[in-house]
Design a protein around this motif. Structure first.
Motif, short mmCIF file in Angstrom:
data_model
loop_
_atom_site.label_atom_id
_atom_site.label_comp_id
_atom_site.label_asym_id
_atom_site.label_seq_id
_atom_site.Cartn_x
_atom_site.Cartn_y
_atom_site.Cartn_z
N THR A 163 0.85 -1.19 0.00
CA THR A 163 0.00 0.00 0.00
C THR A 163 0.89 1.24 0.00
N ARG A 164 0.29 2.39 0.06
CA ARG A 164 1.08 3.62 0.04
C ARG A 164 1.87 3.80 1.34
N GLU A 165 1.44 3.14 2.41
CA GLU A 165 2.09 3.33 3.70
C GLU A 165 2.92 2.13 4.14
N TYR A 166 2.49 0.92 3.76
CA TYR A 166 3.11 -0.29 4.33
C TYR A 166 3.40 -1.34 3.27
N LEU A 167 4.31 -2.23 3.64
CA LEU A 167 4.43 -3.54 3.03
C LEU A 167 3.87 -4.53 4.06
N HIS A 168 2.70 -5.08 3.79
CA HIS A 168 2.07 -6.03 4.70
C HIS A 168 2.54 -7.44 4.33
N ILE A 169 3.08 -8.15 5.31
CA ILE A 169 3.50 -9.54 5.12
C ILE A 169 2.47 -10.40 5.84
N ASP A 170 1.59 -11.02 5.07
CA ASP A 170 0.49 -11.80 5.62
C ASP A 170 0.81 -13.28 5.63
N THR A 171 0.64 -13.92 6.78
CA THR A 171 0.68 -15.37 6.87
C THR A 171 -0.74 -15.86 7.13
N GLY A 172 -0.90 -17.10 7.50
CA GLY A 172 -2.24 -17.61 7.71
C GLY A 172 -2.98 -16.88 8.81
N PHE A 173 -2.29 -16.53 9.90
CA PHE A 173 -2.98 -15.94 11.06
C PHE A 173 -2.45 -14.58 11.47
N ARG A 174 -1.36 -14.12 10.88
CA ARG A 174 -0.77 -12.85 11.32
C ARG A 174 -0.50 -11.94 10.14
N ARG A 175 -0.50 -10.65 10.43
CA ARG A 175 -0.09 -9.63 9.46
C ARG A 175 1.00 -8.77 10.09
N THR A 176 2.15 -8.72 9.43
CA THR A 176 3.24 -7.85 9.85
C THR A 176 3.31 -6.68 8.90
N SER A 177 3.08 -5.48 9.44
CA SER A 177 3.04 -4.26 8.64
C SER A 177 4.36 -3.51 8.80
N PRO A 179 6.48 -0.29 7.70
CA PRO A 179 6.41 1.02 7.03
C PRO A 179 7.39 1.07 5.85
N ARG A 180 6.93 1.63 4.77
CA ARG A 180 7.77 1.65 3.58
C ARG A 180 9.03 2.48 3.77
N ALA A 181 8.97 3.47 4.66
CA ALA A 181 10.16 4.29 4.92
C ALA A 181 11.26 3.50 5.61
N LEU A 182 10.93 2.33 6.20
CA LEU A 182 11.93 1.53 6.90
C LEU A 182 12.58 0.48 6.00
N LEU A 183 12.04 0.25 4.81
CA LEU A 183 12.57 -0.81 3.95
C LEU A 183 13.95 -0.43 3.43
N ALA A 184 14.92 -1.34 3.63
CA ALA A 184 16.30 -1.08 3.20
C ALA A 184 16.75 -2.02 2.09
N GLY A 185 16.37 -3.30 2.15
CA GLY A 185 16.82 -4.24 1.13
C GLY A 185 16.41 -5.66 1.47
N PHE A 186 16.62 -6.56 0.51
CA PHE A 186 16.28 -7.97 0.67
C PHE A 186 17.55 -8.81 0.59
N LEU A 187 17.61 -9.83 1.45
CA LEU A 187 18.72 -10.78 1.44
C LEU A 187 18.17 -12.19 1.32
N ARG A 188 18.86 -13.03 0.58
CA ARG A 188 18.44 -14.41 0.40
C ARG A 188 18.90 -15.27 1.56
N GLY A 189 18.02 -16.17 2.01
CA GLY A 189 18.36 -17.13 3.05
C GLY A 189 18.22 -18.55 2.51
#
Length: 277
Positions: A163-177, A179-189
């Protein structure tokens, strides 16, 4: 090149060598059976005995395994060294823009397959409704619905919502929101992706269904799935302009819709089981 990329490349080379060895053995078995069939005069006796067909099936199975191993090795060699997508620069758009969002689904092909297989049971029960005891039919159908709901919760229910404010990471029972201003990068695991935050914190998320862990979590690779999932998230972040807000805290909350679905399925199954007992 990171440590994980080096390990993935080495694993891919080992998989390729294994494919060559196993494939060669399968090809030799198949060739030996063919030579025996050509040299032996009473070929019909070989076919009639069933040994010929068994060996052919065995050789075909070996070749199929080789193909799967080779495809896995090719995927690792193609994607293990490719960096994950970079997060677009945080440039807030005008507040007057209409709120938009993009959804990226988690890789859930195996969950859909299990739902289709389990879903075929109620269909078969309905077609033979008059030939089976009513209690067993109702119990089997209720159990099938519970299993389908479980597959949905560990598969298609998970997603990534931009969304304009968040990247929501949804699992079956939880949503982790996040803020887009906090996103720095992705790393592979090994199987998950790590999203780094500008405040030094980080969050991990899955890119495929946990049902795939049933075949061995440490014996599989999902580098292509990681690459494509992050690619979709980065594309969504670029398509939805961020909104400059004061949100700078990661929030995790319950997704009450899936929770209600799970509780309803469990209670319905328990009620039917009690009535039929």
């Amino acid at each position: 090149m990171g440590r994980h990329s080096i390990a993935s490349s080495a694993a891919a080379r080992r998989s390729r060598r294994l494919a060559l060895v196993v494939g060669g053995a399968g090809a030799l078995v198949l060739a030996g059976v063919q030579v025996r069939w050509l040299l032996r005069t009473p070929a019909h006796e070989i076919v009639r005995s069933g040994r010929f067909g068994f060996v052919l099936v065995l050789a075909g199975f070996v070749l199929m395994v080789v193909i799967i191993i080779r495809i896995d090795a090719a995927i690792k060699l193609r994607y293990s060294d490719r960096p994950l997508g970079a997060i677009p620069a945080y440039v807030p758009g005008p507040p007057s823009l209409t709120a938009r969002r993009r959804v990226v689904r988690r890789w859930s092909g195996f969950a859909y397959l299990m739902m289709a297989i389990i879903g075929s049971l109620p269909v078969s029960i309905l077609t033979d409704w008059n030939t089976e005891p009513a209690g067993g039919k109702v119990g089997a159908m209720t159990g099938s619905v519970l299993a389908i709901a479980a597959c949905w919760l560990v598969g298609p229910a998970a997603r990534f919502v931009v969304t304009r404010e968040y990247l929501h990471i949804d699992t079956g029972f939880r949503r982790t929101s996040v803020p887009r201003a906090l996103l720095a990068g992705f790393l592979r695991g090994p199987q998950e992706v790590l999203v780094e935050l500008t405040d030094g914190d980080s969050r991990k998320f899955r890119v495929d269904t946990p049902l795939l862990d049933l075949r061995g979590r440490h014996s599989r690779s999902n580098v292509r799935c990681q690459f494509r999932t992050v690619e979709g998230i980065v594309r969504a972040l670029g398509e939805v302009p961020p909104l400059d807000t004061d949100h700078r805290v990661v929030v995790t909350r319950v997704r009450w819709g899936p929770v209600a679905l799970a509780l309803g399925a469990v209670l319905a199954t328990a009620a039917v089981t009690t009535l039929l007992a």
